[in-house]
Each structure stands twice: as structure tokens, then as C-alpha cells.
Design a protein around this motif. Structure first.
Motif, PDB file in Angstrom:
ATOM      1  N   LEU A  43       0.787  -1.233   0.000  1.00 54.42           N
ATOM      2  CA  LEU A  43       0.000   0.000   0.000  1.00 54.42           C
ATOM      3  C   LEU A  43       0.821   1.287   0.000  1.00 54.42           C
ATOM      4  O   LEU A  43       0.355   2.309  -0.493  1.00 54.42           O
ATOM      5  CB  LEU A  43      -0.943   0.008   1.207  1.00 54.42           C
ATOM      6  CG  LEU A  43      -1.906  -1.176   1.309  1.00 54.42           C
ATOM      7  CD1 LEU A  43      -2.676  -1.134   2.612  1.00 54.42           C
ATOM      8  CD2 LEU A  43      -2.845  -1.199   0.111  1.00 54.42           C
ATOM      9  N   VAL A  44       2.015   1.261   0.573  1.00 52.79           N
ATOM     10  CA  VAL A  44       2.821   2.477   0.667  1.00 52.79           C
ATOM     11  C   VAL A  44       3.868   2.513  -0.446  1.00 52.79           C
ATOM     12  O   VAL A  44       3.904   3.445  -1.250  1.00 52.79           O
ATOM     13  CB  VAL A  44       3.478   2.615   2.053  1.00 52.79           C
ATOM     14  CG1 VAL A  44       4.380   3.845   2.116  1.00 52.79           C
ATOM     15  CG2 VAL A  44       2.413   2.675   3.147  1.00 52.79           C
ATOM     16  N   PHE A  45       4.709   1.494  -0.479  1.00 51.49           N
ATOM     17  CA  PHE A  45       5.732   1.447  -1.523  1.00 51.49           C
ATOM     18  C   PHE A  45       5.126   1.061  -2.867  1.00 51.49           C
ATOM     19  O   PHE A  45       5.705   1.349  -3.895  1.00 51.49           O
ATOM     20  CB  PHE A  45       6.846   0.460  -1.158  1.00 51.49           C
ATOM     21  CG  PHE A  45       7.532   0.765   0.147  1.00 51.49           C
ATOM     22  CD1 PHE A  45       7.759   2.060   0.575  1.00 51.49           C
ATOM     23  CD2 PHE A  45       7.960  -0.260   0.965  1.00 51.49           C
ATOM     24  CE1 PHE A  45       8.396   2.333   1.775  1.00 51.49           C
ATOM     25  CE2 PHE A  45       8.608  -0.011   2.167  1.00 51.49           C
ATOM     26  CZ  PHE A  45       8.821   1.290   2.572  1.00 51.49           C
ATOM     27  N   THR A  46       3.994   0.401  -2.847  1.00 53.19           N
ATOM     28  CA  THR A  46       3.265  -0.175  -3.982  1.00 53.19           C
ATOM     29  C   THR A  46       4.025  -1.375  -4.548  1.00 53.19           C
ATOM     30  O   THR A  46       5.244  -1.474  -4.395  1.00 53.19           O
ATOM     31  CB  THR A  46       2.960   0.829  -5.116  1.00 53.19           C
ATOM     32  OG1 THR A  46       4.146   1.127  -5.842  1.00 53.19           O
ATOM     33  CG2 THR A  46       2.265   2.077  -4.591  1.00 53.19           C
ATOM     34  N   VAL A  47       3.282  -2.247  -5.194  1.00 55.29           N
ATOM     35  CA  VAL A  47       3.919  -3.439  -5.772  1.00 55.29           C
ATOM     36  C   VAL A  47       4.945  -3.037  -6.831  1.00 55.29           C
ATOM     37  O   VAL A  47       6.083  -3.519  -6.796  1.00 55.29           O
ATOM     38  CB  VAL A  47       2.858  -4.422  -6.327  1.00 55.29           C
ATOM     39  CG1 VAL A  47       3.537  -5.577  -7.063  1.00 55.29           C
ATOM     40  CG2 VAL A  47       1.980  -4.948  -5.197  1.00 55.29           C
ATOM     41  N   PRO A  48       4.596  -2.151  -7.790  1.00 52.97           N
ATOM     42  CA  PRO A  48       5.614  -1.767  -8.775  1.00 52.97           C
ATOM     43  C   PRO A  48       6.850  -1.122  -8.128  1.00 52.97           C
ATOM     44  O   PRO A  48       7.981  -1.389  -8.549  1.00 52.97           O
ATOM     45  CB  PRO A  48       4.887  -0.753  -9.673  1.00 52.97           C
ATOM     46  CG  PRO A  48       3.437  -1.063  -9.516  1.00 52.97           C
ATOM     47  CD  PRO A  48       3.288  -1.550  -8.096  1.00 52.97           C
ATOM     48  N   GLY A  49       6.635  -0.304  -7.096  1.00 51.79           N
ATOM     49  CA  GLY A  49       7.765   0.312  -6.414  1.00 51.79           C
ATOM     50  C   GLY A  49       8.636  -0.719  -5.706  1.00 51.79           C
ATOM     51  O   GLY A  49       9.869  -0.617  -5.714  1.00 51.79           O
ATOM     52  N   VAL A  51       8.921  -3.872  -6.617  1.00 54.60           N
ATOM     53  CA  VAL A  51       9.615  -4.620  -7.680  1.00 54.60           C
ATOM     54  C   VAL A  51      10.854  -3.851  -8.131  1.00 54.60           C
ATOM     55  O   VAL A  51      11.952  -4.425  -8.251  1.00 54.60           O
ATOM     56  CB  VAL A  51       8.667  -4.904  -8.871  1.00 54.60           C
ATOM     57  CG1 VAL A  51       9.446  -5.424 -10.079  1.00 54.60           C
ATOM     58  CG2 VAL A  51       7.577  -5.894  -8.467  1.00 54.60           C
ATOM     59  N   VAL A  52      10.706  -2.560  -8.371  1.00 54.38           N
ATOM     60  CA  VAL A  52      11.841  -1.733  -8.802  1.00 54.38           C
ATOM     61  C   VAL A  52      12.940  -1.748  -7.741  1.00 54.38           C
ATOM     62  O   VAL A  52      14.125  -1.867  -8.060  1.00 54.38           O
ATOM     63  CB  VAL A  52      11.380  -0.288  -9.118  1.00 54.38           C
ATOM     64  CG1 VAL A  52      12.572   0.651  -9.278  1.00 54.38           C
ATOM     65  CG2 VAL A  52      10.523  -0.270 -10.365  1.00 54.38           C
ATOM     66  N   TYR A  53      12.544  -1.646  -6.466  1.00 49.04           N
ATOM     67  CA  TYR A  53      13.539  -1.665  -5.397  1.00 49.04           C
ATOM     68  C   TYR A  53      14.281  -3.004  -5.366  1.00 49.04           C
ATOM     69  O   TYR A  53      15.514  -3.035  -5.271  1.00 49.04           O
ATOM     70  CB  TYR A  53      12.887  -1.386  -4.034  1.00 49.04           C
ATOM     71  CG  TYR A  53      13.872  -1.474  -2.906  1.00 49.04           C
ATOM     72  CD1 TYR A  53      14.882  -0.530  -2.760  1.00 49.04           C
ATOM     73  CD2 TYR A  53      13.826  -2.526  -1.987  1.00 49.04           C
ATOM     74  CE1 TYR A  53      15.811  -0.609  -1.739  1.00 49.04           C
ATOM     75  CE2 TYR A  53      14.745  -2.617  -0.960  1.00 49.04           C
ATOM     76  CZ  TYR A  53      15.732  -1.655  -0.833  1.00 49.04           C
ATOM     77  OH  TYR A  53      16.659  -1.749   0.176  1.00 49.04           O
ATOM     78  N   PHE A  54      13.552  -4.098  -5.453  1.00 53.76           N
ATOM     79  CA  PHE A  54      14.197  -5.412  -5.443  1.00 53.76           C
ATOM     80  C   PHE A  54      15.150  -5.545  -6.634  1.00 53.76           C
ATOM     81  O   PHE A  54      16.249  -6.080  -6.492  1.00 53.76           O
ATOM     82  CB  PHE A  54      13.152  -6.529  -5.444  1.00 53.76           C
ATOM     83  CG  PHE A  54      12.639  -6.889  -4.076  1.00 53.76           C
ATOM     84  CD1 PHE A  54      12.135  -5.930  -3.209  1.00 53.76           C
ATOM     85  CD2 PHE A  54      12.647  -8.201  -3.647  1.00 53.76           C
ATOM     86  CE1 PHE A  54      11.659  -6.263  -1.949  1.00 53.76           C
ATOM     87  CE2 PHE A  54      12.174  -8.553  -2.391  1.00 53.76           C
ATOM     88  CZ  PHE A  54      11.686  -7.581  -1.540  1.00 53.76           C
ATOM     89  N   GLU A  55      14.724  -5.065  -7.785  1.00 55.16           N
ATOM     90  CA  GLU A  55      15.585  -5.130  -8.978  1.00 55.16           C
ATOM     91  C   GLU A  55      16.829  -4.259  -8.797  1.00 55.16           C
ATOM     92  O   GLU A  55      17.914  -4.626  -9.268  1.00 55.16           O
ATOM     93  CB  GLU A  55      14.802  -4.710 -10.217  1.00 55.16           C
ATOM     94  CG  GLU A  55      13.777  -5.743 -10.628  1.00 55.16           C
ATOM     95  CD  GLU A  55      12.886  -5.318 -11.782  1.00 55.16           C
ATOM     96  OE1 GLU A  55      12.316  -6.211 -12.430  1.00 55.16           O
ATOM     97  OE2 GLU A  55      12.745  -4.091 -12.024  1.00 55.16           O
TER      98      GLU A  55
END
Length: 149
Positions: A43-49, A51-55
Motif C-alpha cells: 500500500l505504501v511502496f506499492t507493488v511496482p515500487g 519490484v523496482v527496489y528489489f531489482e
């Protein structure tokens, strides 16, 4: 050893010992933390956010989805007391991943970027939960571990 009613090992366990209450508190508090961490990513970082962080860490993007699922589903299972031993052990690699992520930030989790102390402690808590089992008020109480001689 699980306490028994009337000393008869064939009767259902009495889940009111202090160990069972302690296991309940540890299980529910840890599960709640997992749920909040999963919701933070959702809800805060969002799923796309996320994913980008993990990448950005060099991890494949799908690991973010697995992590969010593990935190939400695993946290809920711990809170409810379903598959407690297996779930707690399955969450250890998630936490060791967090130790890896925060490892370069120093020891203290209160430092910038968060250190590795909290994720490592939390991983140990999961091992303790796996050893203790579900404790009191679980939907599916853990079977007793075999006694060692």
C-alpha cells in the motif's frame, strides 16, 4: 513436552501453560509484524515500487511478489495458528534476505537505511516459534515435537 490433562497422555493437550501463552504472544506479535511489513510494500511502496527496489538490489522482480505474499500469507497463518512450525521456518529465508539487504547499513536498525540487527533477531524468533509450536488459541495447534533423550 506438551502438558496433558489429568496426566493422561491420550487426552487433549491443556493449552494454558505459561509456555503456551508465551508461544501465542510470540506467534501473534510476529505474524502481525509480517502483515504490516507486507501491507507497507503493498500500500505504501506499492507493488511496482517494491519490484523496482528489489531489482535495484540485483534481485529478480518476481522475488518482490514472493516476499509480499510470504509476509501477508505467512503473517496471517501465524496470527491464526495454522501450520505454525512450517510457516515460521518458511519465513526465515525472507528475513535472512532482509539481513543481506540491510547488512551494509551497519548493525543498528535505527541507523540510516536500517541495520541488520532487527531482521536477524526476527529470523531467530521464527526458529523459536518453530520449536515452540502454535501455543494457545491456535486454529490448528502444532503437534508436539518428539522428545530427545
Amino acid at each position: 513436552m506438551v502438558p496433558q490433562r489429568d496426566g493422561d497422555p491420550k487426552k487433549e493437550p491443556d493449552m494454558t501453560s505459561t509456555t503456551d501463552i508465551a508461544a501465542l504472544l510470540l506467534r501473534v506479535s510476529s505474524g502481525t509484524l509480517f502483515i504490516t511489513h507486507g501491507l507497507l510494500k503493498l500500500l505504501v511502496f506499492t507493488v511496482p515500487g517494491t519490484v523496482v527496489y528489489f531489482e535495484s538490489l540485483g534481485l529478480p522482480g518476481f522475488v518482490a511478489y514472493l516476499t509480499i505474499f510470504a509476509e501477508l500469507a505467512g503473517g496471517l497463518a501465524l496470527v491464526l495458528g495454522i501450520g505454525t512450525r512450517a510457516v515460521a521456518l518458511a519465513l526465515v529465508p525472507v528475513l535472512l534476505g532482509a539481513v543481506w539487504v540491510h547488512g551494509g547499513n551497519g548493525w543498528l536498525f535505527s541507523g540510516e537505511g536500517g541495520g541488520w540487527e532487527f531482521p536477524l533477531f526476527w529470523a531467530i524468533v521464527q526458529i523459536v516459534i518453530a520449536l515452540l509450536g502454535s501455543g494457545a488459541l491456535a486454529l490448528k495447534p502444532s503437534a508436539a515435537l518428539a522428545a530427545t533423550a
